[in-house]
Scaffold this motif. Structure first.
Motif, mmCIF file in Angstrom:
data_model
loop_
_atom_site.group_PDB
_atom_site.id
_atom_site.type_symbol
_atom_site.label_atom_id
_atom_site.label_comp_id
_atom_site.label_asym_id
_atom_site.label_seq_id
_atom_site.Cartn_x
_atom_site.Cartn_y
_atom_site.Cartn_z
ATOM 1 N N UNK A 416 42.900 33.632 44.794
ATOM 2 C CA UNK A 416 42.505 32.554 44.240
ATOM 3 C C UNK A 416 42.569 33.571 42.451
ATOM 4 N N UNK A 417 41.360 34.032 42.516
ATOM 5 C CA UNK A 417 41.328 35.073 41.084
ATOM 6 C C UNK A 417 42.894 36.111 40.950
ATOM 7 N N UNK A 418 43.359 36.788 41.300
ATOM 8 C CA UNK A 418 44.747 37.282 41.188
ATOM 9 C C UNK A 418 45.151 36.608 40.504
ATOM 10 N N UNK A 419 45.756 35.347 41.413
ATOM 11 C CA UNK A 419 46.983 34.454 40.642
ATOM 12 C C UNK A 419 46.719 33.258 39.086
ATOM 13 N N UNK A 420 44.766 33.155 39.420
ATOM 14 C CA UNK A 420 44.765 32.737 38.076
ATOM 15 C C UNK A 420 43.591 33.628 37.069
ATOM 16 N N UNK A 421 42.490 33.692 37.398
ATOM 17 C CA UNK A 421 41.919 34.512 36.614
ATOM 18 C C UNK A 421 41.740 36.077 36.699
ATOM 19 N N UNK A 422 42.557 36.973 36.371
ATOM 20 C CA UNK A 422 42.581 38.355 36.798
ATOM 21 C C UNK A 422 41.470 38.708 36.285
ATOM 22 N N UNK A 423 40.744 38.769 35.360
ATOM 23 C CA UNK A 423 39.266 38.801 34.657
ATOM 24 C C UNK A 423 38.132 38.587 35.372
ATOM 25 N N UNK A 424 38.458 37.809 36.375
ATOM 26 C CA UNK A 424 37.332 37.231 37.419
ATOM 27 C C UNK A 424 37.088 38.347 38.333
ATOM 28 N N UNK A 425 38.565 39.098 38.457
ATOM 29 C CA UNK A 425 38.597 39.120 39.898
ATOM 30 C C UNK A 425 37.563 40.318 41.029
ATOM 31 N N UNK A 426 37.006 41.196 39.541
ATOM 32 C CA UNK A 426 35.675 42.035 40.049
ATOM 33 C C UNK A 426 35.126 40.914 40.588
ATOM 34 N N UNK A 427 34.738 39.879 40.043
ATOM 35 C CA UNK A 427 33.271 39.050 40.851
ATOM 36 C C UNK A 427 33.460 39.078 42.568
ATOM 37 N N UNK A 428 34.478 38.587 42.894
ATOM 38 C CA UNK A 428 34.106 38.860 44.885
ATOM 39 C C UNK A 428 34.480 39.735 45.072
ATOM 40 N N UNK A 429 35.108 40.850 44.872
ATOM 41 C CA UNK A 429 35.606 42.204 44.868
ATOM 42 C C UNK A 429 34.420 42.634 45.095
ATOM 43 N N UNK A 430 33.685 42.548 44.698
ATOM 44 C CA UNK A 430 31.623 42.718 44.303
ATOM 45 C C UNK A 430 31.838 42.193 45.814
ATOM 46 N N UNK A 431 31.401 41.242 46.586
ATOM 47 C CA UNK A 431 30.964 40.692 47.808
ATOM 48 C C UNK A 431 31.345 41.556 48.569
ATOM 49 N N UNK A 432 32.301 42.184 48.618
ATOM 50 C CA UNK A 432 32.995 43.596 49.985
ATOM 51 C C UNK A 432 31.493 44.558 49.997
ATOM 52 N N UNK A 433 31.250 44.948 48.578
ATOM 53 C CA UNK A 433 31.235 46.158 48.114
ATOM 54 C C UNK A 433 29.327 46.903 48.355
ATOM 55 N N UNK A 434 28.369 45.611 48.266
ATOM 56 C CA UNK A 434 27.234 45.266 47.840
ATOM 57 C C UNK A 434 26.829 45.261 49.845
ATOM 58 N N UNK A 435 25.844 45.702 49.693
ATOM 59 C CA UNK A 435 25.299 46.205 51.643
ATOM 60 C C UNK A 435 24.661 44.903 51.330
ATOM 61 N N UNK A 436 24.277 43.816 52.441
ATOM 62 C CA UNK A 436 23.964 42.568 52.066
ATOM 63 C C UNK A 436 23.678 42.652 53.670
#
Length: 436
Positions: A416-436
């Motif tokens: 969604x962010x890639x298509x509509x709000x590229x500046x926000x793409x780091x937000x969901x990408x960070x979910x794959x980088x956090x150790x939870x």
């Protein structure tokens, strides 16, 4: 008239066929509701597909000139903006009136004040909402999908159970489409003294970023208490939904098929956003853990599109809104049973968004990122503690499914962010980088 409607509808915010030529527009239903006010159901054909929309049509040339944003042409205008005409909707609901194929109904035991004038709320994407005084909000579902709208179904059932965390329903409008009773509009309590959950969360994040306090829990805008109360309200509504509607148990084999669907959506996301590929193994491992410990899962009716923008804080408690699910999905899918952890995952993702989206164009983004992570973790844990305190089922093994549901949601967000709000793409990408 169809010529005017064709030119007008393509520019409406709620029109789903933007950017594609309209092959044909026809009027399927035309009902007079009052002098100068008609209700239309319009069919729009594009590339072999048909969508239907509803319109309140005013037909006074003088009024058309006055309501310039709603002007259609040749003296016609969108009468949703005409407070002198929209009182007809309340009057018809209060009287349980039938007007041609349209049925106006009200909930048993409620009274509707028909003297109030309406005002259209702005900025909605798929619906148009009329606020009557500070008492009611009537949501017109512009794009019509055959079937009873899940929001009407859920809030009326919860109201009959006396649930406190919803806005009181008052009435609705329906007709038959393709042989199915179909919701055209619904009227609920307007929460005039409430604050939007997203706005409250952002105020807390701004306070944190401007604060010299060393931690999020010590900053002046600490939101964790509200997150706890919201988690508790969420669990209580899940309990009421399980009591009001049928529930089922999904066996382990079906759980494994669910993880295969997660993998399919992840692969599609990677194909569209290749930079996700570097972190796809994180989601793959989470999905595999679900498959490895696959056991039966209890499923029920859920909200389906749960985030901070769907909740309001009143002076006394949290109220949950918009139970219609993902508006673009078929009604059968929006009514489908799911694990209540799907809603929990949606809200956890919303906390991440609230914490991080202000960093998109912030000059001190790198310095503030640790504070964003801290704020999100504090409020995520507070929400989960509240959910448990409210009776929500969060056993140790549920953490595996919850993590998988979060990453499945994040994969959707990446696309969604890639298509509509590229500046926000780091937000969901960070979910794959956090150790939870």
């Amino acid at each position: 008239m169809t010529e005017f409607l064709t030119g007008w509808i393509r520019h409406q915010r709620w029109f789903a066929g933007k950017g594609r030529p309209i092959d044909e527009l026809t009027i399927d239903s035309d009902v007079e509701l009052a002098p100068g006010l008609r209700h239309l159901i319009i069919s729009v054909r594009q590339a072999g597909a048909r969508d239907r929309y509803q319109l309140l049509l005013g037909s006074d040339a003088d009024e058309s000139a006055r309501f310039k944003p709603a002007h259609i042409g040749d003296g016609y205008y969108d009468a949703a903006y005409d407070a002198c005409l929209t009182g007809t909707l309340l009057e018809a609901m209060a009287a349980d009136r039938d007007l041609g194929p349209l049925r106006f109904r009200h909930l048993d035991g409620v009274e509707i004040d028909t003297s109030l004038r309406s005002l259209v709320l702005g900025a909605e994407q798929s619906n148009t909402s009329l606020v009557y005084g500070d008492t009611y909000i009537c949501k017109l579902f512009r794009r019509l999908i055959p079937g009873i709208n899940p929001e009407l179904e859920i809030v009326t059932a919860l109201a009959l159970r006396g649930t406190h965390h919803i806005a009181q329903p008052y009435g609705w409008i329906e007709t038959d489409l393709d042989g199915e009773p179909t919701t055209l509009a619904m009227t609920q309590e307007f929460l005039s003294n409430a604050s939007d959950g997203w706005a409250l969360a952002l105020a807390s994040v701004r306070d944190l970023y401007a604060s010299f306090e060393p931690s999020a829990s010590e900053a002046g805008g600490d939101f964790s208490g509200e997150s706890f109360r919201l988690g508790k309200a969420t669990a209580q509504v899940h309990h009421e939904l399980a009591a009001a509607f049928p529930t089922e148990v999904v066996e382990s084999q079906e759980v494994k098929r669910m993880t295969e669907e997660f993998r399919r959506r992840l692969a599609n996301a990677v194909a569209e956003v290749p930079e996700l590929g570097e972190y796809a193994h994180v989601a793959e491992e989470a999905y595999q853990r679900v498959a490895d410990v696959a056991r039966e899962i209890h499923v029920q009716r859920v909200h389906g599109d749960y985030h901070l923008g769907q909740v309001m804080r009143t002076p006394t408690d949290w109220v949950i809104l918009d139970f219609e699910g993902e508006p673009g999905q078929p009604i059968a899918e929006r009514r489908a049973l799911a694990s209540p952890l799907r809603d929990v995952a949606g809200m956890l993702r919303s906390f991440d968004y609230a914490a991080r989206h202000l960093l998109a164009d912030h000059s001190d983004a790198e310095d503030l990122r640790p504070r964003a992570v801290e704020w999100a973790e504090l409020n995520r844990s507070s929400f989960l503690a509240g959910y448990s305190a409210g009776g929500g089922h969060l056993r140790a093994e549920d953490a595996v499914l919850l993590r998988a549901l979060e990453l499945d949601k994040a994969a959707y967000e990446v696309v969604y962010e890639s298509r509509n709000r590229p500046a926000w793409l780091p937000i969901p990408m960070a979910a794959f980088q956090l150790d939870r």
